[in-house]
Structures are given as C-alpha cells and as structure tokens.
Design a protein around this motif. Structure first.
Motif, PDB file in Angstrom:
ATOM      1  N   PRO A   1       4.532  10.360  -3.377  1.00 10.97           N
ATOM      2  CA  PRO A   1       4.153  11.586  -4.094  1.00 10.97           C
ATOM      3  C   PRO A   1       3.202  12.448  -3.260  1.00 10.97           C
ATOM      4  N   GLU A   2       3.392  13.737  -3.319  1.00  6.18           N
ATOM      5  CA  GLU A   2       2.532  14.658  -2.583  1.00  6.18           C
ATOM      6  C   GLU A   2       1.084  14.487  -3.024  1.00  6.18           C
ATOM      7  N   GLY A   3       0.196  14.359  -2.055  1.00  9.76           N
ATOM      8  CA  GLY A   3      -1.218  14.196  -2.349  1.00  9.76           C
ATOM      9  C   GLY A   3      -1.724  12.783  -2.166  1.00  9.76           C
ATOM     10  N   VAL A   4      -0.831  11.822  -1.949  1.00 11.83           N
ATOM     11  CA  VAL A   4      -1.268  10.459  -1.664  1.00 11.83           C
ATOM     12  C   VAL A   4      -1.815  10.406  -0.235  1.00 11.83           C
ATOM     13  N   VAL A   5      -3.010   9.831  -0.081  1.00  6.83           N
ATOM     14  CA  VAL A   5      -3.630   9.651   1.233  1.00  6.83           C
ATOM     15  C   VAL A   5      -4.090   8.207   1.334  1.00  6.83           C
ATOM     16  N   MET A   6      -3.658   7.518   2.394  1.00  3.99           N
ATOM     17  CA  MET A   6      -3.981   6.106   2.571  1.00  3.99           C
ATOM     18  C   MET A   6      -4.563   5.853   3.952  1.00  3.99           C
ATOM     19  N   ASP A   7      -5.496   4.918   4.026  1.00  4.27           N
ATOM     20  CA  ASP A   7      -5.976   4.394   5.302  1.00  4.27           C
ATOM     21  C   ASP A   7      -5.151   3.150   5.586  1.00  4.27           C
ATOM     22  N   ALA A   8      -4.619   3.043   6.802  1.00  2.00           N
ATOM     23  CA  ALA A   8      -3.624   2.011   7.046  1.00  2.00           C
ATOM     24  C   ALA A   8      -3.582   1.621   8.518  1.00  2.00           C
ATOM     25  N   GLU A   9      -2.801   0.583   8.787  1.00  2.00           N
ATOM     26  CA  GLU A   9      -2.551   0.118  10.145  1.00  2.00           C
ATOM     27  C   GLU A   9      -1.051   0.234  10.417  1.00  2.00           C
TER      28      GLU A   9
ATOM     29  N   LEU B   1       3.898  -0.006   8.007  1.00  2.00           N
ATOM     30  CA  LEU B   1       2.616   0.625   7.721  1.00  2.00           C
ATOM     31  C   LEU B   1       1.937  -0.224   6.656  1.00  2.00           C
ATOM     32  N   VAL B   2       0.864  -0.899   7.053  1.00  2.39           N
ATOM     33  CA  VAL B   2       0.154  -1.799   6.146  1.00  2.39           C
ATOM     34  C   VAL B   2      -1.072  -1.059   5.623  1.00  2.39           C
ATOM     35  N   ALA B   3      -1.037  -0.689   4.355  1.00  7.10           N
ATOM     36  CA  ALA B   3      -2.105   0.120   3.755  1.00  7.10           C
ATOM     37  C   ALA B   3      -3.212  -0.774   3.230  1.00  7.10           C
ATOM     38  N   PHE B   4      -4.460  -0.425   3.548  1.00  8.79           N
ATOM     39  CA  PHE B   4      -5.586  -1.215   3.054  1.00  8.79           C
ATOM     40  C   PHE B   4      -6.582  -0.414   2.238  1.00  8.79           C
ATOM     41  N   ASP B   5      -6.382   0.883   2.112  1.00  7.10           N
ATOM     42  CA  ASP B   5      -7.291   1.659   1.262  1.00  7.10           C
ATOM     43  C   ASP B   5      -6.575   2.918   0.801  1.00  7.10           C
TER      44      ASP B   5
ATOM     45  N   ASP C   1      -9.272  12.972  -5.661  1.00  9.14           N
ATOM     46  CA  ASP C   1      -9.984  12.316  -4.563  1.00  9.14           C
ATOM     47  C   ASP C   1     -10.647  11.061  -5.117  1.00  9.14           C
ATOM     48  N   VAL C   2     -10.287   9.878  -4.602  1.00  5.68           N
ATOM     49  CA  VAL C   2     -10.807   8.624  -5.161  1.00  5.68           C
ATOM     50  C   VAL C   2     -11.785   7.935  -4.216  1.00  5.68           C
ATOM     51  N   ARG C   3     -12.236   8.617  -3.180  1.00  3.60           N
ATOM     52  CA  ARG C   3     -13.104   7.964  -2.196  1.00  3.60           C
ATOM     53  C   ARG C   3     -14.432   7.498  -2.770  1.00  3.60           C
ATOM     54  N   SER C   4     -14.909   8.111  -3.832  1.00  2.00           N
ATOM     55  CA  SER C   4     -16.197   7.727  -4.413  1.00  2.00           C
ATOM     56  C   SER C   4     -16.097   6.497  -5.307  1.00  2.00           C
ATOM     57  N   LEU C   5     -14.896   6.062  -5.622  1.00  2.00           N
ATOM     58  CA  LEU C   5     -14.730   4.892  -6.484  1.00  2.00           C
ATOM     59  C   LEU C   5     -15.056   3.615  -5.716  1.00  2.00           C
TER      60      LEU C   5
ATOM     61  N   THR D   1     -12.926  -2.079  -5.274  1.00  2.00           N
ATOM     62  CA  THR D   1     -12.074  -2.822  -6.195  1.00  2.00           C
ATOM     63  C   THR D   1     -11.180  -1.877  -7.003  1.00  2.00           C
ATOM     64  N   ASP D   2     -11.709  -0.729  -7.404  1.00  2.00           N
ATOM     65  CA  ASP D   2     -10.897   0.242  -8.136  1.00  2.00           C
ATOM     66  C   ASP D   2      -9.866   0.890  -7.224  1.00  2.00           C
ATOM     67  N   ARG D   3     -10.247   1.193  -6.006  1.00  2.00           N
ATOM     68  CA  ARG D   3      -9.287   1.798  -5.071  1.00  2.00           C
ATOM     69  C   ARG D   3      -8.171   0.810  -4.739  1.00  2.00           C
ATOM     70  N   ARG D   4      -8.521  -0.473  -4.654  1.00  2.00           N
ATOM     71  CA  ARG D   4      -7.504  -1.493  -4.404  1.00  2.00           C
ATOM     72  C   ARG D   4      -6.500  -1.547  -5.565  1.00  2.00           C
ATOM     73  N   ARG D   5      -7.005  -1.505  -6.779  1.00  2.00           N
ATOM     74  CA  ARG D   5      -6.124  -1.538  -7.945  1.00  2.00           C
ATOM     75  C   ARG D   5      -5.201  -0.323  -7.954  1.00  2.00           C
ATOM     76  N   LEU D   6      -5.739   0.841  -7.649  1.00  4.04           N
ATOM     77  CA  LEU D   6      -4.929   2.047  -7.617  1.00  4.04           C
ATOM     78  C   LEU D   6      -3.928   2.014  -6.473  1.00  4.04           C
ATOM     79  N   LEU D   7      -4.326   1.443  -5.342  1.00  3.33           N
ATOM     80  CA  LEU D   7      -3.409   1.324  -4.203  1.00  3.33           C
ATOM     81  C   LEU D   7      -2.210   0.447  -4.568  1.00  3.33           C
ATOM     82  N   LEU D   8      -2.488  -0.705  -5.179  1.00 11.58           N
ATOM     83  CA  LEU D   8      -1.403  -1.601  -5.562  1.00 11.58           C
ATOM     84  C   LEU D   8      -0.475  -0.931  -6.567  1.00 11.58           C
ATOM     85  N   ALA D   9      -1.044  -0.172  -7.496  1.00 13.20           N
ATOM     86  CA  ALA D   9      -0.209   0.534  -8.472  1.00 13.20           C
ATOM     87  C   ALA D   9       0.643   1.605  -7.789  1.00 13.20           C
ATOM     88  N   ALA D  10       0.051   2.318  -6.825  1.00 15.09           N
ATOM     89  CA  ALA D  10       0.775   3.392  -6.140  1.00 15.09           C
ATOM     90  C   ALA D  10       1.929   2.857  -5.312  1.00 15.09           C
TER      91      ALA D  10
END
Length: 284
Positions: free
Chosen positions: A66-74, A105-109, A117-121, A124-133
């Motif tokens: 989806p447009e707007g998804v931004v991930m930190d990854a390897e 692409l292995v996403a970790f955040d 913008d979820v960077r302030s969360l 643990t919350d960002r991990r939950r949202l990442l897995l859902a995404a």
C-alpha cells in the motif's frame, strides 16, 4: 537507527528495562523501503542512494505494498542454501543469469503506514503493526525473526550460523525510532568471523578505487586484496568523497588518496603473512 557494537548479548533487562527484542543480524544491504503507489518504489541506502534500479525484483515487490508504507530492512541474497552477501556486489545482469540466486527483503521495523507516521511508537507496537502489514505479503518480502527470549535468540544464532546469520541485533522493546537515541536503545552482537578496521587511504582513481589501505585495531597496516569489484568501488568512492585529503605517496603502497576522518570497514584477514579482503563498510 544504527546499533552500537557490543562484546556480548545483553540480558533481558540490559537496555534500560522494559525488555529487549532480539533479532537475527543478517549480512546484506541496509535500506529504507518506500512504497509510493503509482510512482516507482525507493530502496534508500545508508548513503542515500536509491538501490531500486539495481534490484528490480525487490523494488517491484515493495511497489505492490500500500502507498505510504515505509520499512527499515535488510536487502539480502541467497544461494545454495546460504545467505550470499557477495551476490549483492554483482551486476543485476549477472544475478539474473544465475538461476540459483534469490533476493529477499527482510523487514525489521515499520516507520510509516498509509497516512500515519509510527516512528514515535514503542518498538513492540511497531513490530505488531509490521507483522500485520506483512501478514498476507508473499516473498521476497518477509519480517525478520525476532523474540524477547534471550536463550531462544542465542539458540537461533547457533543453529543458523552455517547459513550465514551474523549475530543478533538487540533493541529496547520500548524504544521509538529515533536516530538520536540509537546508541542507547539498539546494540549489535556480531560473531568474530570478520574484523573491523579503519580505512586510511584509497589506491587507484579516487572515483573508482582499486584497494584500501587499512589499519587493524592491533595497529597492523594492510592493503586489501583482491581488487575491489565495481559495486564495492562505487560504494567506497561515495562514502570517502567528503573525507579525501590531497593525494600523497605511501612508502609501502605508492600513490594514494588519504582520508582525513575515520571510515570503518569490515574485513576478513587470513594467512601468514596476513591478507585482508574487503567485505563492506561498517555503520549498520
């Protein structure tokens, strides 16, 4: 956020309380992946370069998010049952011609969701949202293996060493995504298969160096070999450009381009006399 190297894996209360998330440390290219809807996806490297043109299958997979998804990854490569960092250094044409090479692409955040913008969360919350995404997203994108159980993480690291898992990245479970706090909140433990060194100078043309003059932490000075690949030379030229001093002549290595500030590199050092082989720049 760049983790700080540590000599041992911290305990569950070792990063300021609140628990620790332990993730597999993989050997690849760090990038922030931007899904931009109808526009091409961007895979931004640590130096700010867009890696998407070099890795079309990964860029295409990110573009389907989806447009707007931004991930930190390897960004990783896989060959013959192992992670194969060297395949990332080949041209895209050479990789495409090798039927047994796969990219991932292995996403970790997770940094952002569409419109949010979820960077302030907390992590643990960002991990939950990442897995859902990524719940219904097929390879080549997948979330990194992570746990809050230190013993389990150590077991993973031991079991997966043979396929190229480098070590662990350990993160304070409550940490927001803030580069200013990275040194306190994220640490990395790396197996000692390689060593770090300081790049003192480049040999060959400054814009496409042939080799590096490096100083190991035990003060030995070596010239890397074999000659750098085209991808390695470009990465080093970009990183070293703002640090270059006037050309000089090294008494042992001839004409060089000295660096005026530290640049750290990962090497393998083998044999007697020792031979140093450049692996990559540090800073992850």
């Amino acid at each position: 956020m760049r983790p700080t190297a540590v000599p041992s894996v911290p305990p569950a209360d070792g990063l300021g309380g609140g628990g620790v998330q332990y993730e597999l440390k993989l050997d690849g290219f760090r990038c922030v992946a931007f899904a931009r809807g109808d526009r091409p996806a961007v895979l931004q490297s640590r130096s700010g370069r867009d890696l998407a043109p070099e890795f079309p299958p990964i860029a295409a997979a990110v573009a389907r998010l989806p447009e707007g998804v931004v991930m930190d990854a390897e960004l990783v490569a896989w060959r013959s049952g192992r992670f194969a960092f060297e395949e990332l250094l080949r041209t895209r044409q050479a990789r495409a011609a090798a039927p047994d090479v796969a990219l991932g692409l292995v996403a970790f955040d997770l940094l952002a969701l569409p419109g949010r913008d979820v960077r302030s969360l907390p992590l643990t919350d960002r991990r939950r949202l990442l897995l859902a995404a990524l719940a219904d997203v097929p390879p080549p994108i997948q979330p990194v293996m992570a746990t809050t159980d230190r013993a389990e993480a150590l077991e993973w690291m031991a079991q997966l060493a043979d396929i190229g898992v480098e070590g662990l990245v350990c993160k304070a479970a409550g940490s927001p995504y803030s580069p200013r706090r990275a040194g306190r909140a994220w640490v990395k433990y790396r197996r000692s298969d390689t060593v770090d060194a300081t790049v003192r100078a480049l040999t060959g043309p400054a814009d496409r160096p042939h080799a590096l003059v490096v100083r190991l932490d035990d003060d030995r000075v070596l010239l890397t070999t074999p000659r750098l690949t085209a991808v390695q030379a470009r990465e080093l030229a970009e990183a070293a450009a703002p640090l270059l001093g006037p050309p000089a002549v090294d008494p042992d290595h001839g004409p060089v381009h000295p660096l005026t500030a530290p640049l750290r590199a990962e090497l393998t050092v083998t044999g007697r006399p020792p031979t140093a082989t450049f692996v990559r720049l540090r800073g992850d």
